[in-house]
Design a protein around this motif. Structure first.
Motif, PDB file in Angstrom:
ATOM      1  N   PRO A   1       0.521  -1.218  -0.028  1.00  0.00           N
ATOM      2  CA  PRO A   1      -0.305   0.137  -0.064  1.00  0.00           C
ATOM      3  C   PRO A   1       1.277   1.327   0.125  1.00  0.00           C
ATOM      4  O   PRO A   1       2.319   1.096   0.486  1.00  0.00           O
ATOM      5  CB  PRO A   1      -0.651   0.161   1.025  1.00  0.00           C
ATOM      6  CG  PRO A   1      -0.883  -1.331   2.181  1.00  0.00           C
ATOM      7  CD  PRO A   1       0.909  -1.483   1.289  1.00  0.00           C
TER       8      PRO A   1
ATOM      9  N   THR B   1      14.447  -0.682  -2.607  1.00  0.00           N
ATOM     10  CA  THR B   1      14.606  -0.601  -1.565  1.00  0.00           C
ATOM     11  C   THR B   1      12.692  -0.211  -0.778  1.00  0.00           C
ATOM     12  O   THR B   1      11.958   1.020  -1.098  1.00  0.00           O
ATOM     13  CB  THR B   1      15.773   0.542  -0.969  1.00  0.00           C
ATOM     14  OG1 THR B   1      15.662   0.934   0.573  1.00  0.00           O
ATOM     15  CG2 THR B   1      15.740   1.430  -1.705  1.00  0.00           C
ATOM     16  N   GLY B   2      12.612  -0.556   0.538  1.00  0.00           N
ATOM     17  CA  GLY B   2      11.233  -0.073   0.948  1.00  0.00           C
ATOM     18  C   GLY B   2      10.193  -0.780   0.570  1.00  0.00           C
ATOM     19  O   GLY B   2       9.111  -0.304   0.241  1.00  0.00           O
ATOM     20  N   SER B   3      10.525  -1.690  -1.023  1.00  0.00           N
ATOM     21  CA  SER B   3       9.007  -2.469  -1.391  1.00  0.00           C
ATOM     22  C   SER B   3       8.417  -3.397  -0.731  1.00  0.00           C
ATOM     23  O   SER B   3       7.803  -3.921  -1.569  1.00  0.00           O
ATOM     24  CB  SER B   3       9.215  -2.569  -3.006  1.00  0.00           C
ATOM     25  OG  SER B   3      10.431  -3.720  -2.729  1.00  0.00           O
ATOM     26  N   GLY B   4       9.256  -4.054   0.362  1.00  0.00           N
ATOM     27  CA  GLY B   4       7.764  -5.178   1.275  1.00  0.00           C
ATOM     28  C   GLY B   4       9.131  -6.273   0.791  1.00  0.00           C
ATOM     29  O   GLY B   4       8.161  -7.024   1.362  1.00  0.00           O
ATOM     30  N   LYS B   5      10.027  -6.588   0.541  1.00  0.00           N
ATOM     31  CA  LYS B   5      10.714  -7.897   0.211  1.00  0.00           C
ATOM     32  C   LYS B   5      10.946  -8.330   1.981  1.00  0.00           C
ATOM     33  O   LYS B   5      10.207  -9.415   2.894  1.00  0.00           O
ATOM     34  CB  LYS B   5      12.271  -7.573  -0.101  1.00  0.00           C
ATOM     35  CG  LYS B   5      12.155  -6.762  -1.583  1.00  0.00           C
ATOM     36  CD  LYS B   5      13.717  -6.577  -1.779  1.00  0.00           C
ATOM     37  CE  LYS B   5      14.242  -5.857  -1.350  1.00  0.00           C
ATOM     38  NZ  LYS B   5      13.894  -4.387  -0.880  1.00  0.00           N
ATOM     39  N   THR B   6      11.207  -7.365   2.813  1.00  0.00           N
ATOM     40  CA  THR B   6      11.239  -8.010   4.438  1.00  0.00           C
ATOM     41  C   THR B   6       9.910  -8.321   4.956  1.00  0.00           C
ATOM     42  O   THR B   6       9.426  -8.810   5.709  1.00  0.00           O
ATOM     43  CB  THR B   6      12.384  -7.443   5.311  1.00  0.00           C
ATOM     44  OG1 THR B   6      13.309  -6.632   4.095  1.00  0.00           O
ATOM     45  CG2 THR B   6      12.796  -7.490   6.962  1.00  0.00           C
ATOM     46  N   TYR B   7       8.796  -7.326   4.664  1.00  0.00           N
ATOM     47  CA  TYR B   7       7.458  -7.350   5.402  1.00  0.00           C
ATOM     48  C   TYR B   7       7.139  -8.791   4.960  1.00  0.00           C
ATOM     49  O   TYR B   7       6.356 -10.076   5.398  1.00  0.00           O
ATOM     50  CB  TYR B   7       6.994  -6.423   4.894  1.00  0.00           C
ATOM     51  CG  TYR B   7       5.469  -6.411   5.458  1.00  0.00           C
ATOM     52  CD1 TYR B   7       5.518  -5.868   6.673  1.00  0.00           C
ATOM     53  CD2 TYR B   7       4.645  -7.069   4.828  1.00  0.00           C
ATOM     54  CE1 TYR B   7       3.943  -5.954   6.930  1.00  0.00           C
ATOM     55  CE2 TYR B   7       3.417  -6.775   5.043  1.00  0.00           C
ATOM     56  CZ  TYR B   7       2.896  -6.514   6.609  1.00  0.00           C
ATOM     57  OH  TYR B   7       2.189  -6.016   6.935  1.00  0.00           O
TER      58      TYR B   7
ATOM     59  N   ASN C   1      13.749   4.193   3.453  1.00  0.00           N
ATOM     60  CA  ASN C   1      13.410   2.918   5.017  1.00  0.00           C
ATOM     61  C   ASN C   1      13.864   3.460   6.082  1.00  0.00           C
ATOM     62  O   ASN C   1      14.724   3.256   6.495  1.00  0.00           O
ATOM     63  CB  ASN C   1      13.297   1.372   3.836  1.00  0.00           C
ATOM     64  CG  ASN C   1      12.911   0.413   4.340  1.00  0.00           C
ATOM     65  OD1 ASN C   1      12.106   0.715   6.119  1.00  0.00           O
ATOM     66  ND2 ASN C   1      12.862  -0.401   4.052  1.00  0.00           N
TER      67      ASN C   1
ATOM     68  N   SER D   1      15.844  -0.558   6.486  1.00  0.00           N
ATOM     69  CA  SER D   1      16.613  -1.112   5.289  1.00  0.00           C
ATOM     70  C   SER D   1      17.330  -2.122   5.563  1.00  0.00           C
ATOM     71  O   SER D   1      18.277  -1.905   6.527  1.00  0.00           O
ATOM     72  CB  SER D   1      16.739   0.120   3.891  1.00  0.00           C
ATOM     73  OG  SER D   1      17.053  -0.370   3.245  1.00  0.00           O
ATOM     74  N   SER D   2      17.217  -3.355   5.314  1.00  0.00           N
ATOM     75  CA  SER D   2      18.216  -4.431   5.204  1.00  0.00           C
ATOM     76  C   SER D   2      19.790  -3.802   4.504  1.00  0.00           C
ATOM     77  O   SER D   2      19.229  -3.028   2.803  1.00  0.00           O
ATOM     78  CB  SER D   2      17.777  -6.067   4.485  1.00  0.00           C
ATOM     79  OG  SER D   2      16.277  -6.166   4.901  1.00  0.00           O
TER      80      SER D   2
ATOM     81  N   GLY E   1      17.409  -4.288  -1.139  1.00  0.00           N
ATOM     82  CA  GLY E   1      16.515  -3.245  -2.573  1.00  0.00           C
ATOM     83  C   GLY E   1      17.750  -2.690  -3.136  1.00  0.00           C
ATOM     84  O   GLY E   1      18.663  -1.907  -2.544  1.00  0.00           O
TER      85      GLY E   1
HETATM   86  N1  LIG Z   1       2.375  -5.083   2.455  1.00  0.00           N
HETATM   87  C1  LIG Z   1       2.137  -4.227   3.119  1.00  0.00           C
HETATM   88  N2  LIG Z   1       1.892  -3.625   3.450  1.00  0.00           N
HETATM   89  C2  LIG Z   1       1.994  -2.825   4.947  1.00  0.00           C
HETATM   90  N3  LIG Z   1       2.964  -2.220   5.279  1.00  0.00           N
HETATM   91  C3  LIG Z   1       4.093  -2.821   3.995  1.00  0.00           C
HETATM   92  C4  LIG Z   1       3.471  -3.503   3.230  1.00  0.00           C
HETATM   93  N4  LIG Z   1       4.896  -4.274   2.605  1.00  0.00           N
HETATM   94  C5  LIG Z   1       5.581  -3.298   3.456  1.00  0.00           C
HETATM   95  N5  LIG Z   1       5.207  -2.588   4.074  1.00  0.00           N
HETATM   96  C6  LIG Z   1       6.011  -1.038   4.872  1.00  0.00           C
HETATM   97  O1  LIG Z   1       6.868  -0.788   4.350  1.00  0.00           O
HETATM   98  C7  LIG Z   1       7.787  -0.796   5.143  1.00  0.00           C
HETATM   99  C8  LIG Z   1       8.953  -1.277   3.706  1.00  0.00           C
HETATM  100  O2  LIG Z   1       8.578  -2.531   3.890  1.00  0.00           O
HETATM  101  P1  LIG Z   1      10.143  -3.672   3.897  1.00  0.00           P
HETATM  102  O3  LIG Z   1      11.548  -2.972   4.806  1.00  0.00           O
HETATM  103  O4  LIG Z   1       9.522  -4.249   4.567  1.00  0.00           O
HETATM  104  O5  LIG Z   1      11.261  -2.854   2.581  1.00  0.00           O
HETATM  105  P2  LIG Z   1      12.173  -4.095   2.276  1.00  0.00           P
HETATM  106  O6  LIG Z   1      11.836  -3.473   0.212  1.00  0.00           O
HETATM  107  O7  LIG Z   1      12.840  -4.694   2.833  1.00  0.00           O
HETATM  108  O8  LIG Z   1      13.024  -2.889   2.123  1.00  0.00           O
HETATM  109  P3  LIG Z   1      14.881  -2.686   2.097  1.00  0.00           P
HETATM  110  O9  LIG Z   1      15.423  -3.252   0.699  1.00  0.00           O
HETATM  111  O10 LIG Z   1      15.460  -1.214   2.058  1.00  0.00           O
HETATM  112  O11 LIG Z   1      15.355  -3.429   3.208  1.00  0.00           O
HETATM  113  C9  LIG Z   1       7.909  -1.037   6.597  1.00  0.00           C
HETATM  114  O12 LIG Z   1       7.756  -0.025   6.934  1.00  0.00           O
HETATM  115  C10 LIG Z   1       7.063  -2.476   6.250  1.00  0.00           C
HETATM  116  O13 LIG Z   1       6.383  -2.556   7.159  1.00  0.00           O
END
Ligand SMILES: Nc1ncnc2c1ncn2[C@@H]1O[C@H](COP(=O)(O)OP(=O)(O)OP(=O)(O)O)[C@@H](O)[C@H]1O
Length: 634
Positions: free
Chosen positions: A51, A133-139, A247, A250-251, A287
């Motif tokens: 979202p 980055t910040g697209s939700g991979k770790t989530y 983020n 961020s990983s 990311g």
């Molecule tokens: N589907 C989702 N629903 C709700 N929140 C989300 C969703 N995906 C990601 N987020 C939120 O967005 C933020 C960034 O997500 P996340 O850390 O997973 O990104 P990432 O791709 O792992 O980034 P990076 O590459 O920097 O580690 C987090 O705060 C996470 O809680």
């Protein structure tokens, strides 16, 4: 609970040089015919759209993508208005999850549970999250520990439920499964153990059997979900995480969480044990990011992440290239691609989750992720189960013995069965044998004897020449001459003669068909003998292998020996008796009781006993299988 494993992909196989010897020794015969094309399967690709976050909403970012269950399309109006120059496009994938999809939707609808089952069945499986980055991979992979666990935790729960389910079945085989876990990260091209933080910069080595692996990685055996979660949480907490503009968590490294399975199956019939080694890897990639946008503090860190992702991109491009000639695939250019080698175009079952942001602000990055994701979809793997070569060979021998037994059983049943073959049955029914031989005389006798009881005896007694005259005299005396004569010279006698003729013809047809069947069976004997010899040769070869293999359990050797003894005994017992020794076996049982059948005259007046048909066959011992000469060598 903790143990140090020499390998990242470590499994308790025999030392590699020994395996090499086995591989040379084990015949590469028709057991190993693999239809490569049929086994190829594309990597499964899912897309998850997160979202809009608070910042994006505040900025008034618009949604740049449309989606349905299987496709993602850029909204051309919005996208073009941003003037990025990226064309409108629709991408199709195996499944797509929108901003409202829950963690559970992703876990249960992406096909991940199937991947887990494969892993427990001896396949190497990989699931990796890719995106900016910040697209939700770790989530997606790890989730939000407190209220929204990711697929790693959900998979852990599923694994132990599934293990409990399959070990409870225990029908033909007893199954026991050992579970192990390891966690590592690749940070700035160094591999660090996340379960043993003092273990840094571990070497990535190559082995012919396992491919690239991390040496001296800590692998922990876990007995239950709680232990597995403890281990994984330890690994998660040790990852390098940093804050930047895009983020806050961020990983800064690529993390790989691996759960391995050692599946031991013991046959309840013969106690034979075989092992399979499956695994599932969860890869949370760092990311990609534009330094200008992320304003990350460490330039070196960011460029290192981008560099390894660039190599991954090159590997994906090379593997998905439509060119006929195989392009150079730069797996060796980074540690990440070395460790993912088996998952991309290798023998693993792989799934990618492409994570994208819907914000028009990151349209270019989203477009790039979708382009990579659709390239990954074109990569095909050839998944195989990981079984110890010698055990695989034993299992194949066992299968061969079983199929040979089945074949012999079928052959034996077919040859000595009291049930006539379809062809024979057809002939029997076509000739209306029963009606002709039993029913006709019975009906006729009943008819006559009801009307003229005195005639019954005369009509249905054997018609031998020397009593024939006496009967005629008797008939004259009893006044039944008219009736008798009309019967003797009439239609009934002709019909009876016709029926007999038909019966004789049927018998001849039966003879022909049964002879045909016998010939077919005889032709099968050399084929079976050849198969048995092949098996015996393979067993001899195996015996040599067993002898050379110092660590081979003598118990297994005894089992093989026993198998061969059983086979030998089985072959000795499989002498095929003359299938036509008694044609009565082929006829309805009621015929055996009827005296009318004992003697049937053919048209030349010769007596033809049904059992005589078997005379056309040679000595039944001809049909016995010759025991294999090599048996003594077992
Ligand atoms: N589907 C989702 N629903 C709700 N929140 C989300 C969703 N995906 C990601 N987020 C939120 O967005 C933020 C960034 O997500 P996340 O850390 O997973 O990104 P990432 O791709 O792992 O980034 P990076 O590459 O920097 O580690 C987090 O705060 C996470 O809680």
């Amino acid at each position: 609970m903790f143990s140090n494993s020499p390998n990242f992909n470590h499994h308790p196989h025999p030392p590699e040089n020994e395996v090499g010897d086995h591989q040379q020794e084990i015949p590469n015969n028709d057991f190993d015919d693999i239809d490569i094309e049929a086994k190829k399967e594309p990597i499964k690709v899912c897309i998850r759209i997160r979202p809009l976050n608070a910042k994006e909403k505040k900025r008034g970012d618009e949604l740049v993508v449309d989606f349905d269950d299987f496709s993602i399309g850029f909204n051309p109006k919005i996208y073009k208005s941003k003037g990025s120059g990226v064309r409108e496009k629709a991408f199709t994938f195996d499944c797509c999850f929108g901003p409202n999809s829950t963690q559970d939707d992703v876990f249960s609808e992406s096909g991940l549970t199937t991947l887990l089952k494969y892993a427990i069945d001896g396949y190497s499986s990989t699931i990796f999250a890719y995106g900016q980055t910040g697209s939700g991979k770790t989530y997606t992979i790890i989730g939000n520990e407190e209220d929204s666990p990711g697929i790693l935790q959900r998979a852990s729960m599923f694994i132990f439920d599934y293990i409990a389910h399959i070990t409870a079945k225990q029908e033909e085989a007893q199954i026991s499964i050992k579970t192990r876990a390891s966690c590592l990260e690749i940070y700035q091209e160094t591999v660090n153990d996340l379960l043993n933080t003092s273990s840094k910069n571990l070497p990535v080595r190559w082995s012919n059997r396992d491919g690239f692996f991390v040496e001296n990685l800590c692998v922990v055996e876990v007995d239950n979900l709680q232990e597995l979660m403890t281990v994984l949480n330890e690994g998660i907490s040790n990852r390098k995480v940093a804050s930047h503009e895009l983020n806050k968590d961020s990983s800064r490294s690529h993390s790989i969480f691996t759960i391995q399975f050692e599946v031991t199956t013991s046959d309840v019939n013969d106690g034979f044990e075989s092992k399979k080694y499956g695994s599932i890897r969860f890869v949370d990639l760092a990311g990609s990011e534009k330094l200008k946008v992320s304003k990350s503090k460490s330039v070196y860190e960011t460029s290192s992440i981008n560099k390894s992702l660039l190599t991954l991109g090159k590997v994906i491009s090379a593997l998905s290239s439509p060119k006929k000639e195989t392009p150079y695939v730069p797996f060796r250019d980074s540690k990440l691609t070395k460790l993912l080698m088996d998952s991309l175009g290798g023998e693993a079952k792989t799934m990618m989750i492409g994570c994208i942001t819907p914000s028009s602000h990151y349209a270019e990055e989203t477009h790039r992720t979708l382009t990579y994701a659709s390239r990954v979809k074109k990569i095909k793997n050839i998944p195989v189960t990981k079984i110890d070569p010698k055990e695989k060979y034993i299992m194949k021998l066992k299968e061969e013995i079983k199929s040979l037994r089945d074949e012999l059983a079928v052959y034996k049943t077919k040859s000595v069965s009291s049930t006539p073959s379809t062809k024979v049955r057809t002939i029997v029914s076509r000739s209306d044998y029963r009606a002709a031989v039993i029913e006709f005389p019975r009906v006729e006798r009943r008819r006559v004897s009801t009307k003229h009881p005195e005639a019954d005896q005369v009509l249905f007694e054997p018609k031998l020449p020397f009593i024939e005259k006496k009967r005629k005299d008797d008939r004259a005396a009893t006044g039944f001459t008219k009736i008798i004569e009309s019967n003797e010279s009439g239609r009934d006698e002709e019909e009876e003669h016709e029926k007999r003729k038909e019966i004789n013809q049927s018998i001849q047809s039966l003879k022909g068909l049964l002879e045909e069947e016998r010939q077919i069976n005889l032709e099968k004997i050399p084929q079976l003998k050849a198969k048995i010899r092949l098996l015996a040769e393979d067993n001899k070869r195996w015996k040599r292998i067993v002898r050379r293999n110092m660590d081979f359990d003598s118990e297994e050797y005894d089992k093989i020996k026993l198998e061969n003894k059983i086979l030998k005994k089985f072959l000795e017992e499989s002498g095929i008796p003359n299938p036509l020794q008694d044609l009565k076996n082929y006829l309805p049982p009621s015929l055996e009781e009827d005296h009318e059948l004992d003697s049937l005259s053919d048209k030349d007046g010769k007596e033809s006993r049904i059992s005589d048909i078997s005379d056309v066959y040679s000595d039944p011992s001809e049909m016995n299988l010759v025991s294999c000469k090599d048996e003594e060598d077992y």
